[in-house]
Each structure stands twice: as structure tokens, then as C-alpha cells.
Design an enzyme around this catalytic site. Sequence first.
Site, PDB file in Angstrom:
ATOM      1  N   ILE A  18       0.833  -1.198   0.000  1.00 55.09           N
ATOM      2  CA  ILE A  18       0.000   0.000   0.000  1.00 55.09           C
ATOM      3  C   ILE A  18       0.874   1.257   0.000  1.00 55.09           C
ATOM      4  CG2 ILE A  18      -1.711   1.271   1.375  1.00 55.09           C
ATOM      5  CD1 ILE A  18      -2.490  -1.625   2.489  1.00 55.09           C
ATOM      6  N   SER A 141      -6.134  -0.123  11.048  1.00 52.14           N
ATOM      7  CA  SER A 141      -6.818  -1.300  10.494  1.00 52.14           C
ATOM      8  C   SER A 141      -8.126  -1.540  11.231  1.00 52.14           C
ATOM      9  CB  SER A 141      -5.950  -2.544  10.638  1.00 52.14           C
ATOM     10  OG  SER A 141      -6.694  -3.691  10.280  1.00 52.14           O
ATOM     11  N   TYR A 167      -0.925  -7.828  16.709  1.00 50.70           N
ATOM     12  CA  TYR A 167      -1.260  -6.951  15.572  1.00 50.70           C
ATOM     13  C   TYR A 167      -2.481  -6.099  15.918  1.00 50.70           C
ATOM     14  CZ  TYR A 167      -2.521  -5.412  10.862  1.00 50.70           C
ATOM     15  OH  TYR A 167      -2.841  -4.648   9.760  1.00 50.70           O
ATOM     16  N   LYS A 171      -2.721  -1.998  16.160  1.00 51.30           N
ATOM     17  CA  LYS A 171      -3.618  -1.205  15.324  1.00 51.30           C
ATOM     18  C   LYS A 171      -4.571  -0.373  16.191  1.00 51.30           C
ATOM     19  CE  LYS A 171      -1.500  -1.678  12.068  1.00 51.30           C
ATOM     20  NZ  LYS A 171      -1.035  -0.690  11.088  1.00 51.30           N
ATOM     21  N   SER A 202      -1.478  -7.697  -0.165  1.00 50.74           N
ATOM     22  CA  SER A 202      -0.119  -7.149  -0.117  1.00 50.74           C
ATOM     23  C   SER A 202       0.812  -8.215   0.459  1.00 50.74           C
ATOM     24  CB  SER A 202      -0.098  -5.911   0.783  1.00 50.74           C
ATOM     25  OG  SER A 202      -0.290  -6.325   2.128  1.00 50.74           O
TER      26      SER A 202
HETATM   27  N1  NAP Z   1      -2.972  -5.514   3.658  1.00 50.80           N
HETATM   28  C1  NAP Z   1      -4.077  -5.359   4.377  1.00 50.80           C
HETATM   29  O1  NAP Z   1      -5.101  -6.064   4.183  1.00 50.80           O
HETATM   30  C2  NAP Z   1      -4.132  -4.314   5.461  1.00 50.80           C
HETATM   31  C3  NAP Z   1      -5.354  -4.125   6.161  1.00 50.80           C
HETATM   32  C4  NAP Z   1      -5.417  -3.152   7.142  1.00 50.80           C
HETATM   33  C5  NAP Z   1      -4.304  -2.387   7.423  1.00 50.80           C
HETATM   34  N2  NAP Z   1      -3.124  -2.589   6.752  1.00 50.80           N
HETATM   35  C6  NAP Z   1      -1.990  -1.763   7.105  1.00 50.80           C
HETATM   36  O2  NAP Z   1      -1.409  -1.208   5.934  1.00 50.80           O
HETATM   37  C7  NAP Z   1      -0.029  -0.897   6.192  1.00 50.80           C
HETATM   38  C8  NAP Z   1       0.811  -1.350   5.020  1.00 50.80           C
HETATM   39  O3  NAP Z   1       0.760  -2.757   4.944  1.00 50.80           O
HETATM   40  P1  NAP Z   1       0.787  -3.562   3.567  1.00 50.80           P
HETATM   41  O4  NAP Z   1      -0.444  -4.378   3.560  1.00 50.80           O
HETATM   42  O5  NAP Z   1       1.085  -2.680   2.438  1.00 50.80           O
HETATM   43  O6  NAP Z   1       1.998  -4.565   3.885  1.00 50.80           O
HETATM   44  P2  NAP Z   1       3.358  -4.916   3.095  1.00 50.80           P
HETATM   45  O7  NAP Z   1       3.104  -5.120   1.647  1.00 50.80           O
HETATM   46  O8  NAP Z   1       3.947  -6.034   3.871  1.00 50.80           O
HETATM   47  O9  NAP Z   1       4.238  -3.603   3.267  1.00 50.80           O
HETATM   48  C9  NAP Z   1       4.699  -3.242   4.538  1.00 50.80           C
HETATM   49  C10 NAP Z   1       5.761  -2.177   4.427  1.00 50.80           C
HETATM   50  O10 NAP Z   1       6.247  -1.919   5.751  1.00 50.80           O
HETATM   51  C11 NAP Z   1       7.656  -2.007   5.722  1.00 50.80           C
HETATM   52  N3  NAP Z   1       8.249  -2.402   7.003  1.00 50.80           N
HETATM   53  C12 NAP Z   1       8.053  -3.560   7.684  1.00 50.80           C
HETATM   54  N4  NAP Z   1       8.819  -3.570   8.782  1.00 50.80           N
HETATM   55  C13 NAP Z   1       9.510  -2.402   8.800  1.00 50.80           C
HETATM   56  C14 NAP Z   1      10.477  -1.843   9.658  1.00 50.80           C
HETATM   57  N5  NAP Z   1      10.934  -2.486  10.736  1.00 50.80           N
HETATM   58  N6  NAP Z   1      10.973  -0.615   9.374  1.00 50.80           N
HETATM   59  C15 NAP Z   1      10.554   0.051   8.278  1.00 50.80           C
HETATM   60  N7  NAP Z   1       9.654  -0.441   7.405  1.00 50.80           N
HETATM   61  C16 NAP Z   1       9.147  -1.657   7.659  1.00 50.80           C
HETATM   62  C17 NAP Z   1       7.962  -3.027   4.651  1.00 50.80           C
HETATM   63  O11 NAP Z   1       9.317  -2.871   4.248  1.00 50.80           O
HETATM   64  P3  NAP Z   1      10.237  -4.083   3.692  1.00 50.80           P
HETATM   65  O12 NAP Z   1      10.185  -3.948   2.212  1.00 50.80           O
HETATM   66  O13 NAP Z   1      11.562  -3.757   4.254  1.00 50.80           O
HETATM   67  O14 NAP Z   1       9.654  -5.359   4.231  1.00 50.80           O
HETATM   68  C18 NAP Z   1       6.959  -2.613   3.587  1.00 50.80           C
HETATM   69  O15 NAP Z   1       7.429  -1.517   2.836  1.00 50.80           O
HETATM   70  C19 NAP Z   1       0.316  -1.591   7.524  1.00 50.80           C
HETATM   71  O16 NAP Z   1       0.336  -0.627   8.556  1.00 50.80           O
HETATM   72  C20 NAP Z   1      -0.848  -2.551   7.741  1.00 50.80           C
HETATM   73  O17 NAP Z   1      -1.091  -2.810   9.104  1.00 50.80           O
HETATM   74  C21 NAP Z   1      -3.022  -3.529   5.776  1.00 50.80           C
END
Ligand code: NAP
Length: 303
Positions: A18, A141, A167, A171, A202
Amino acid sequence: MAAADRRVALITGASAGIGRAVAIELARAGLAVVLAGRHRERNAAAAREVRAAGGHEDVHTIDLDLASLASVRAAAAAFLALGRPLHVLIANAGLAGVRGLTEDGFELTFAVNHLGHYLLTRALLDRLRASSPARIVVVASRAHYRARRLDFDAVRRPARPPGLAAYRASKLANVLFAAELARRLQGTGVDAYAVHPGVIASEIWREIPWPVRPAITRFMRSVEEGARPVVHVALAADAGVPSGAYVEAEGPRAPSTLATDPALAAELWRRSAIWTEADARPVAGAAAGGRAQEEVPTRGVGT
Ligand SMILES: NC(=O)c1ccc[n+]([C@@H]2O[C@H](COP(=O)([O-])OP(=O)(O)OC[C@H]3O[C@@H](n4cnc5c(N)ncnc54)[C@H](OP(=O)(O)O)[C@@H]3O)[C@@H](O)[C@H]2O)c1
């Protein structure tokens, strides 16, 4: 557009998912974009994508590992050293389903999803205020509804897998943090929101084993769809909701009862300040030793 005329956005976790989609949309909207992430190569690759899709070169990267408070301080200093204003801060990076303790002794999910963002935001608040009107968007979330409590002792020990309790708690902390920011920033021109992006296919589901993962992610929305409510709240002339609100893709929604408890939000802020020494150790811009990697595009070489 000259760099000085651009509004500036800082996005955590823009190497994937995202966050990367948000970075592309913000760049397309003409903002200068700073991608803050822990893997330099992934971050640089994302920056190249953002430049190509965004149509301009004002895209930079900063090293940031949210699991390390020292790294967060250095990243904040690196941003301040760029000498740019900050109009949009997207606290997006996150992880789920992991077990561990950070080098500072915090439960990993809580540390990355909340505590690191708390310290980063605190360190950038003066710059945000000076750049107002500005917005902080915390990517939270719907999972916060399922957090039964915020256990301040549990954040000092590794989570018990494979559940998502850590988690959900992190959130919940996101929603409380946005609300507390809004209360503390009233009248400053800096607004704060918590946004649920939707259930998105993602990399966050990487801990779920094959073949369950592809079976469930194929029914989820795309990262571009997930970026939409985040970008809307970040950029819309009128966000359509008061500062501190919790917003989903379908619109604003009342967060959980726990998430609307001002005493809990204040307590989380107070403890986070102590844990991060945010009051005792303000980040002093470039003097704090941070190093910005100015991503000057060089036709594909080494960026
Ligand atoms: N996907 C869903 O269904 C969903 C639903 C509700 C909320 N969210 C929220 O959306 C946000 C983005 O998640 P996403 O779904 O896009 O997940 P994602 O594809 O796994 O991306 C997560 C990002 O966070 C980075 N990250 C993880 N650990 C880190 C650290 N220690 N320091 C700096 N960066 C770090 C990752 O970097 P690397 O490339 O280094 O791993 C990646 O760029 C999160 O806050 C998640 O809780 C997601």
C-alpha cells in the site's frame, strides 16, 4: 515545477504494498516524495518506480528501521537535514504475525507499527507545524475492533504466535495515537487521521503458509485500491471528517469503544514518550547525525 514549490510527503514502508502505491499517487499529484524504509535496495527500487510513474524526479529515500529507536532518530534527523517542509506524513509501515523483541526490548509488532511511528512523528512535529496546513495519516486497520485491551506489560515481551493479538493491539494503538495527535495539535494547522485501507492483497500476508495464502489473497482488493482512502485523506481539500477521525474506504466510521477512550490515548502517549525518551532526547536536525540519501536519478545507475 521547481522543488521549492512542491508540497512534500514522507511515507514509511513505501518499498512495497500500500505504501508504494500511495507514494506513486502522491508523486502523480505533484508532491515531492520521501520514501523511508529499512531495506536500501528495495527502497531505491521503489523510488525508481515512483519517479517513473509519478512523472518527476523529486523522489528521495531515507534509511528507516522502525524496529530500532536509534534508526528512527537518525531517519528523522536525515529528513530534517534535507531542509524541506513536511506537509504530509504517512505512517504506513507495518507487519503482522511475527514474534520477537526489538533491540530496545519491545514486542516487535508494537514497536514497528506504533512505537517507531510515535517517535518519528514526535521528532517531525515542529517541521509539520512550520509547514502547516499539514496532515498526518496513520494507516491503521479494522483489526483494531478485535483488540480486547491494550496490555502495557505485553509490549515488553515477545508475542505468542500464531495469533494476531499483537497486531490488533498495535492497530488499536494506531487509532488512539491519531486521536491523541489530533487533540494535541488542535489549532496548529496540523490534522491527524487513522485510515483502514481495506483488506488488501499485499506482502503483509507473507507469514501465512502456502497454499492458504494465495487462496485468500485472490479475493482481496489491490494495493492501488488500498492506497485510495489513504491518499484521499492525505490530499483532499476537505478531508470530510474532523481531525482525529477513523476512516475506512467506504467513509468515516466510529472506531471501537477502546479506541475512543481519551484516558487510554493519553496513557499510551505518556508511556510512549517515556519508552522512546521523546521528551528527554529531541532530535536536533542534522546535528543528530542522520544522513539523507538524496536519490539523484542517474539514468538507472546505483539509485
Ligand atoms: N494488507 C491489508 O489487508 C491491510 C489491512 C489493514 C491495514 N493494513 C496496514 O497497511 C499498512 C501497510 O501494509 P501492507 O499491507 O502494504 O503490507 P506490506 O506489503 O507487507 O508492506 C509493509 C511495508 O512496511 C515495511 N516495514 C516492515 N517492517 C519495517 C520496519 N521495521 N521498518 C521500516 N519499514 C518496515 C515493509 O518494508 P520491507 O520492504 O523492508 O519489508 C513494507 O514496505 C500496515 O500498517 C498494515 O497494518 C493492511
